[in-house]
Design a protein around this motif. Structure first.
Motif, PDB file in Angstrom:
ATOM      1  N   ALA A   1       3.583 -30.086   5.351  1.00 36.41           N
ATOM      2  CA  ALA A   1       3.154 -28.695   5.198  1.00 36.41           C
ATOM      3  C   ALA A   1       4.317 -27.738   5.395  1.00 36.41           C
ATOM      4  CB  ALA A   1       2.027 -28.381   6.173  1.00 36.41           C
ATOM      5  N   ALA A   2       5.207 -28.051   6.333  1.00 38.49           N
ATOM      6  CA  ALA A   2       6.356 -27.189   6.591  1.00 38.49           C
ATOM      7  C   ALA A   2       7.354 -27.226   5.443  1.00 38.49           C
ATOM      8  CB  ALA A   2       7.028 -27.597   7.892  1.00 38.49           C
ATOM      9  N   ALA A   3       7.391 -28.326   4.706  1.00 36.47           N
ATOM     10  CA  ALA A   3       8.336 -28.462   3.599  1.00 36.47           C
ATOM     11  C   ALA A   3       7.886 -27.698   2.360  1.00 36.47           C
ATOM     12  CB  ALA A   3       8.522 -29.932   3.252  1.00 36.47           C
ATOM     13  N   GLN A   4       6.603 -27.360   2.275  1.00 35.52           N
ATOM     14  CA  GLN A   4       6.091 -26.638   1.114  1.00 35.52           C
ATOM     15  C   GLN A   4       6.519 -25.172   1.183  1.00 35.52           C
ATOM     16  OE1 GLN A   4       1.884 -27.161   1.168  1.00 35.52           O
ATOM     17  NE2 GLN A   4       1.981 -29.274   0.435  1.00 35.52           N
ATOM     18  N   PRO A   5       6.722 -24.534   0.023  1.00 37.21           N
ATOM     19  CA  PRO A   5       7.078 -23.110   0.038  1.00 37.21           C
ATOM     20  C   PRO A   5       5.892 -22.266   0.498  1.00 37.21           C
ATOM     21  CG  PRO A   5       6.758 -23.885  -2.197  1.00 37.21           C
ATOM     22  CD  PRO A   5       6.673 -25.084  -1.303  1.00 37.21           C
ATOM     23  N   PRO A   6       6.152 -21.098   1.096  1.00 33.29           N
ATOM     24  CA  PRO A   6       5.051 -20.226   1.531  1.00 33.29           C
ATOM     25  C   PRO A   6       4.242 -19.774   0.332  1.00 33.29           C
ATOM     26  CG  PRO A   6       7.166 -19.127   1.779  1.00 33.29           C
ATOM     27  CD  PRO A   6       7.454 -20.529   1.383  1.00 33.29           C
ATOM     28  N   ARG A   7       2.931 -19.640   0.526  1.00 34.69           N
ATOM     29  CA  ARG A   7       2.074 -19.345  -0.617  1.00 34.69           C
ATOM     30  C   ARG A   7       1.424 -17.962  -0.584  1.00 34.69           C
ATOM     31  NH1 ARG A   7      -1.086 -23.420   2.422  1.00 34.69           N
ATOM     32  NH2 ARG A   7      -2.670 -22.149   3.361  1.00 34.69           N
ATOM     33  N   GLY A   8       1.755 -17.148   0.374  1.00 34.05           N
ATOM     34  CA  GLY A   8       1.164 -15.822   0.396  1.00 34.05           C
ATOM     35  C   GLY A   8       1.694 -15.003   1.555  1.00 34.05           C
ATOM     36  N   GLY A   9       1.189 -13.807   1.637  1.00 41.41           N
ATOM     37  CA  GLY A   9       1.614 -12.917   2.696  1.00 41.41           C
ATOM     38  C   GLY A   9       0.684 -12.964   3.884  1.00 41.41           C
ATOM     39  N   LEU A  10       0.792 -11.967   4.691  1.00 37.37           N
ATOM     40  CA  LEU A  10       0.011 -11.886   5.922  1.00 37.37           C
ATOM     41  C   LEU A  10      -1.482 -11.769   5.625  1.00 37.37           C
ATOM     42  CD1 LEU A  10       0.036 -11.591   9.019  1.00 37.37           C
ATOM     43  CD2 LEU A  10       0.157  -9.137   8.649  1.00 37.37           C
ATOM     44  N   ILE A  11      -1.832 -10.962   4.643  1.00 42.04           N
ATOM     45  CA  ILE A  11      -3.244 -10.747   4.323  1.00 42.04           C
ATOM     46  C   ILE A  11      -3.884 -12.038   3.824  1.00 42.04           C
ATOM     47  CG2 ILE A  11      -4.856  -9.405   2.912  1.00 42.04           C
ATOM     48  CD1 ILE A  11      -3.400  -7.768   5.051  1.00 42.04           C
ATOM     49  N   VAL A  12      -3.179 -12.747   2.946  1.00 44.57           N
ATOM     50  CA  VAL A  12      -3.699 -14.012   2.414  1.00 44.57           C
ATOM     51  C   VAL A  12      -3.894 -15.015   3.544  1.00 44.57           C
ATOM     52  CG1 VAL A  12      -3.180 -15.962   0.904  1.00 44.57           C
ATOM     53  CG2 VAL A  12      -2.694 -13.642   0.148  1.00 44.57           C
ATOM     54  N   GLU A  13      -2.918 -15.075   4.440  1.00 43.13           N
ATOM     55  CA  GLU A  13      -3.011 -16.008   5.563  1.00 43.13           C
ATOM     56  C   GLU A  13      -4.155 -15.625   6.497  1.00 43.13           C
ATOM     57  OE1 GLU A  13      -0.046 -17.661   9.008  1.00 43.13           O
ATOM     58  OE2 GLU A  13       0.803 -16.957   7.116  1.00 43.13           O
ATOM     59  N   LEU A  14      -4.368 -14.342   6.713  1.00 38.73           N
ATOM     60  CA  LEU A  14      -5.455 -13.882   7.571  1.00 38.73           C
ATOM     61  C   LEU A  14      -6.814 -14.223   6.965  1.00 38.73           C
ATOM     62  CD1 LEU A  14      -6.237 -12.338  10.121  1.00 38.73           C
ATOM     63  CD2 LEU A  14      -6.176 -10.259   8.768  1.00 38.73           C
ATOM     64  N   VAL A  15      -6.966 -14.019   5.665  1.00 40.42           N
ATOM     65  CA  VAL A  15      -8.236 -14.337   5.002  1.00 40.42           C
ATOM     66  C   VAL A  15      -8.491 -15.846   5.048  1.00 40.42           C
ATOM     67  CG1 VAL A  15      -9.419 -14.339   2.777  1.00 40.42           C
ATOM     68  CG2 VAL A  15      -8.244 -12.294   3.546  1.00 40.42           C
ATOM     69  N   GLU A  16      -7.455 -16.642   4.848  1.00 40.86           N
ATOM     70  CA  GLU A  16      -7.623 -18.093   4.941  1.00 40.86           C
ATOM     71  C   GLU A  16      -8.014 -18.512   6.351  1.00 40.86           C
ATOM     72  OE1 GLU A  16      -4.213 -20.179   3.512  1.00 40.86           O
ATOM     73  OE2 GLU A  16      -4.411 -19.329   1.495  1.00 40.86           O
ATOM     74  N   PHE A  17      -7.431 -17.859   7.363  1.00 43.89           N
ATOM     75  CA  PHE A  17      -7.810 -18.148   8.747  1.00 43.89           C
ATOM     76  C   PHE A  17      -9.279 -17.834   8.980  1.00 43.89           C
ATOM     77  CE2 PHE A  17      -8.571 -16.302  12.953  1.00 43.89           C
ATOM     78  CZ  PHE A  17      -8.337 -17.415  13.747  1.00 43.89           C
ATOM     79  N   LEU A  18      -9.726 -16.662   8.511  1.00 43.08           N
ATOM     80  CA  LEU A  18     -11.116 -16.276   8.707  1.00 43.08           C
ATOM     81  C   LEU A  18     -12.055 -17.246   7.995  1.00 43.08           C
ATOM     82  CD1 LEU A  18     -10.856 -12.419   8.250  1.00 43.08           C
ATOM     83  CD2 LEU A  18     -11.146 -13.662  10.378  1.00 43.08           C
ATOM     84  N   ARG A  19     -11.672 -17.680   6.802  1.00 39.88           N
ATOM     85  CA  ARG A  19     -12.510 -18.591   6.024  1.00 39.88           C
ATOM     86  C   ARG A  19     -12.556 -19.977   6.664  1.00 39.88           C
ATOM     87  NH1 ARG A  19     -10.261 -18.809   0.612  1.00 39.88           N
ATOM     88  NH2 ARG A  19     -11.080 -16.717   0.422  1.00 39.88           N
ATOM     89  N   GLN A  20     -11.416 -20.482   7.079  1.00 32.15           N
ATOM     90  CA  GLN A  20     -11.355 -21.829   7.656  1.00 32.15           C
ATOM     91  C   GLN A  20     -12.085 -21.928   8.986  1.00 32.15           C
ATOM     92  OE1 GLN A  20      -7.366 -23.151   8.162  1.00 32.15           O
ATOM     93  NE2 GLN A  20      -7.412 -24.418   6.347  1.00 32.15           N
ATOM     94  N   ASN A  21     -11.884 -20.943   9.833  1.00 31.84           N
ATOM     95  CA  ASN A  21     -12.446 -21.003  11.186  1.00 31.84           C
ATOM     96  C   ASN A  21     -13.784 -20.302  11.318  1.00 31.84           C
ATOM     97  OD1 ASN A  21     -10.244 -22.456  12.267  1.00 31.84           O
ATOM     98  ND2 ASN A  21      -9.055 -20.572  12.201  1.00 31.84           N
ATOM     99  N   LYS A  22     -14.283 -19.762  10.221  1.00 42.86           N
ATOM    100  CA  LYS A  22     -15.573 -19.068  10.198  1.00 42.86           C
ATOM    101  C   LYS A  22     -15.658 -17.979  11.277  1.00 42.86           C
ATOM    102  CE  LYS A  22     -18.042 -22.834   8.013  1.00 42.86           C
ATOM    103  NZ  LYS A  22     -16.888 -23.217   7.288  1.00 42.86           N
ATOM    104  N   LYS A  23     -14.633 -17.146  11.299  1.00 44.28           N
ATOM    105  CA  LYS A  23     -14.550 -16.047  12.269  1.00 44.28           C
ATOM    106  C   LYS A  23     -14.812 -14.718  11.563  1.00 44.28           C
ATOM    107  CE  LYS A  23     -12.862 -18.545  15.699  1.00 44.28           C
ATOM    108  NZ  LYS A  23     -13.581 -18.865  16.874  1.00 44.28           N
ATOM    109  N   TRP A  24     -15.864 -14.666  10.777  1.00 42.59           N
ATOM    110  CA  TRP A  24     -16.132 -13.465   9.988  1.00 42.59           C
ATOM    111  C   TRP A  24     -16.474 -12.265  10.851  1.00 42.59           C
ATOM    112  CZ3 TRP A  24     -14.150 -13.603   5.532  1.00 42.59           C
ATOM    113  CH2 TRP A  24     -14.089 -14.792   4.818  1.00 42.59           C
ATOM    114  N   TRP A  25     -16.833 -12.492  12.122  1.00 41.44           N
ATOM    115  CA  TRP A  25     -17.138 -11.371  13.005  1.00 41.44           C
ATOM    116  C   TRP A  25     -15.881 -10.550  13.318  1.00 41.44           C
ATOM    117  CZ3 TRP A  25     -14.524 -11.471  17.586  1.00 41.44           C
ATOM    118  CH2 TRP A  25     -13.995 -12.707  17.979  1.00 41.44           C
ATOM    119  N   LEU A  26     -14.691 -11.121  13.053  1.00 44.53           N
ATOM    120  CA  LEU A  26     -13.451 -10.382  13.285  1.00 44.53           C
ATOM    121  C   LEU A  26     -13.165  -9.360  12.185  1.00 44.53           C
ATOM    122  CD1 LEU A  26     -11.020 -13.197  14.460  1.00 44.53           C
ATOM    123  CD2 LEU A  26     -11.836 -11.268  15.796  1.00 44.53           C
TER     124      LEU A  26
END
Length: 66
Positions: free
Chosen positions: A12-37
């Motif tokens: 995973a570390a060897a792969q190029p970054p795939r997005g910015g902060l917003i994309v990473e935040l949305v993926e975090f919310l989707r993966q961890n089901k933290k939609w209340w945030l």
């Protein structure tokens, strides 16, 4: 000669970054089901925008809203 990644973390570390902060935040919310945030984040962004705009030429129009 480069050595090949051994485990999932190195792969995973060897792969190029795939997005910015917003994309990473949305993926975090989707993966961890933290939609209340989401409302907390939206209100924080709106408050930050209000603070930034209060120092600009739009300040008289913002203050009339309150």
């Amino acid at each position: 000669m480069q050595k090949q990644p051994q485990n999932e973390f190195e792969k995973a570390a060897a792969q190029p970054p795939r997005g910015g902060l917003i994309v990473e935040l949305v993926e975090f919310l989707r993966q961890n089901k933290k939609w209340w945030l989401l409302p907390i984040l939206i209100l924080s962004l709106l408050l930050g925008l209000l603070i930034v705009l209060s120092g600009s030429g739009l300040a008289p129009f913002i203050y009339t809203l309150f």
